[in-house]
Design a protein around this motif. Structure first.
Motif, mmCIF file in Angstrom:
data_model
loop_
_atom_site.group_PDB
_atom_site.id
_atom_site.type_symbol
_atom_site.label_atom_id
_atom_site.label_comp_id
_atom_site.label_asym_id
_atom_site.label_seq_id
_atom_site.Cartn_x
_atom_site.Cartn_y
_atom_site.Cartn_z
ATOM 1 N N MET A 1 0.968 -1.063 -0.082
ATOM 2 C CA MET A 1 0.172 0.271 -0.300
ATOM 3 C C MET A 1 0.761 1.346 -0.152
ATOM 4 S SD MET A 1 -3.308 -0.824 2.202
ATOM 5 C CE MET A 1 -4.623 0.853 2.327
ATOM 6 N N GLU A 2 -0.080 2.512 0.035
ATOM 7 C CA GLU A 2 1.298 3.832 -0.513
ATOM 8 C C GLU A 2 -0.097 4.792 0.733
ATOM 9 O OE1 GLU A 2 1.425 5.645 -3.937
ATOM 10 O OE2 GLU A 2 2.693 3.692 -5.080
ATOM 11 N N GLY A 3 0.921 5.260 1.251
ATOM 12 C CA GLY A 3 0.142 6.525 2.586
ATOM 13 C C GLY A 3 1.037 7.006 3.081
ATOM 14 N N VAL A 4 0.392 7.803 3.848
ATOM 15 C CA VAL A 4 1.413 8.254 5.108
ATOM 16 C C VAL A 4 1.201 7.845 6.436
ATOM 17 C CG1 VAL A 4 1.547 11.254 6.790
ATOM 18 C CG2 VAL A 4 0.628 10.947 4.226
ATOM 19 N N PHE A 5 2.394 6.763 6.334
ATOM 20 C CA PHE A 5 2.324 5.905 7.465
ATOM 21 C C PHE A 5 2.060 7.095 8.918
ATOM 22 C CE2 PHE A 5 5.046 3.527 10.746
ATOM 23 C CZ PHE A 5 4.478 2.275 9.726
ATOM 24 N N VAL A 6 2.247 8.002 9.233
ATOM 25 C CA VAL A 6 2.283 8.555 10.852
ATOM 26 C C VAL A 6 1.784 10.610 10.527
ATOM 27 C CG1 VAL A 6 3.593 8.680 13.448
ATOM 28 C CG2 VAL A 6 4.384 6.773 12.138
ATOM 29 N N ARG A 7 1.056 10.785 11.074
ATOM 30 C CA ARG A 7 0.596 12.140 11.118
ATOM 31 C C ARG A 7 2.160 12.462 11.891
ATOM 32 N NH1 ARG A 7 -4.421 10.863 10.003
ATOM 33 N NH2 ARG A 7 -4.781 10.670 7.738
ATOM 34 N N TYR A 8 2.797 13.846 11.791
ATOM 35 C CA TYR A 8 3.518 14.275 12.266
ATOM 36 C C TYR A 8 3.069 15.622 13.034
ATOM 37 C CZ TYR A 8 8.161 16.286 14.577
ATOM 38 O OH TYR A 8 9.080 16.813 15.153
ATOM 39 N N HIS A 9 3.248 16.522 13.763
ATOM 40 C CA HIS A 9 3.021 18.322 13.430
ATOM 41 C C HIS A 9 4.018 18.430 14.631
ATOM 42 C CE1 HIS A 9 -1.136 17.346 12.193
ATOM 43 N NE2 HIS A 9 -1.577 16.186 13.217
ATOM 44 N N GLU A 10 4.252 20.027 14.542
ATOM 45 C CA GLU A 10 5.087 20.866 15.687
ATOM 46 C C GLU A 10 4.528 21.631 15.701
ATOM 47 O OE1 GLU A 10 9.175 21.423 14.618
ATOM 48 O OE2 GLU A 10 9.563 19.219 14.395
ATOM 49 N N LYS A 11 4.089 21.897 17.489
ATOM 50 C CA LYS A 11 3.262 23.482 17.595
ATOM 51 C C LYS A 11 5.191 24.242 18.672
ATOM 52 C CE LYS A 11 -0.595 25.351 19.690
ATOM 53 N NZ LYS A 11 -1.183 24.780 20.259
ATOM 54 N N LYS A 12 5.410 25.380 18.183
ATOM 55 C CA LYS A 12 5.723 26.367 19.455
ATOM 56 C C LYS A 12 5.171 27.086 20.515
ATOM 57 C CE LYS A 12 10.133 26.873 16.497
ATOM 58 N NZ LYS A 12 10.593 27.915 15.754
ATOM 59 N N VAL A 13 5.180 26.949 21.244
ATOM 60 C CA VAL A 13 4.438 27.427 22.570
ATOM 61 C C VAL A 13 5.471 28.309 23.395
ATOM 62 C CG1 VAL A 13 3.259 27.478 24.469
ATOM 63 C CG2 VAL A 13 3.124 24.872 22.966
ATOM 64 N N ARG A 14 5.233 29.750 23.590
ATOM 65 C CA ARG A 14 5.847 30.583 24.264
ATOM 66 C C ARG A 14 4.885 30.759 25.901
ATOM 67 N NH1 ARG A 14 9.372 34.458 23.766
ATOM 68 N NH2 ARG A 14 8.329 34.505 21.016
ATOM 69 N N LEU A 15 5.983 30.260 27.088
ATOM 70 C CA LEU A 15 5.625 30.358 28.424
ATOM 71 C C LEU A 15 5.670 32.000 28.646
ATOM 72 C CD1 LEU A 15 8.177 27.326 29.563
ATOM 73 C CD2 LEU A 15 6.019 27.578 28.849
ATOM 74 N N GLU A 16 5.425 31.799 30.233
ATOM 75 C CA GLU A 16 5.537 33.321 30.678
ATOM 76 C C GLU A 16 6.484 33.955 31.466
ATOM 77 O OE1 GLU A 16 3.295 32.240 34.698
ATOM 78 O OE2 GLU A 16 0.783 31.810 32.932
ATOM 79 N N ASN A 17 7.392 33.275 31.139
ATOM 80 C CA ASN A 17 8.832 33.774 31.758
ATOM 81 C C ASN A 17 9.923 34.282 30.267
ATOM 82 O OD1 ASN A 17 10.038 31.208 30.606
ATOM 83 N ND2 ASN A 17 10.667 30.772 32.666
#
Length: 59
Positions: A7-23
């Motif tokens: 089969m063909e396709g995307v094996f695992v979906r991967y996401h990155e999200k940057k988060v700014r902390l209070e400091n």
């Protein structure tokens, strides 16, 4: 050897999200989500001795 899965396709979906902390620092949250392809491959090879070769499909 015989083919048991093809089969063909995307094996695992991967996401990155940057988060700014209070400091003021930044963290990168990473998440991985298995797709239907991952689950089908897992079931097809369960309990078998296999050789897995992966090719990147150009879009």
């Amino acid at each position: 050897m015989k083919e048991i899965f093809n089969m063909e396709g995307v094996f695992v979906r991967y996401h990155e999200k940057k988060v700014r902390l209070e400091n003021g620092d930044e963290l990168v949250h990473r998440s991985e989500e298995p797709t239907e392809l991952w689950w089908k491959l897992k079931e097809a090879i369960k309990g078998r001795k296999v050789r897995i070769v992966v090719y990147e499909v150009e879009e």
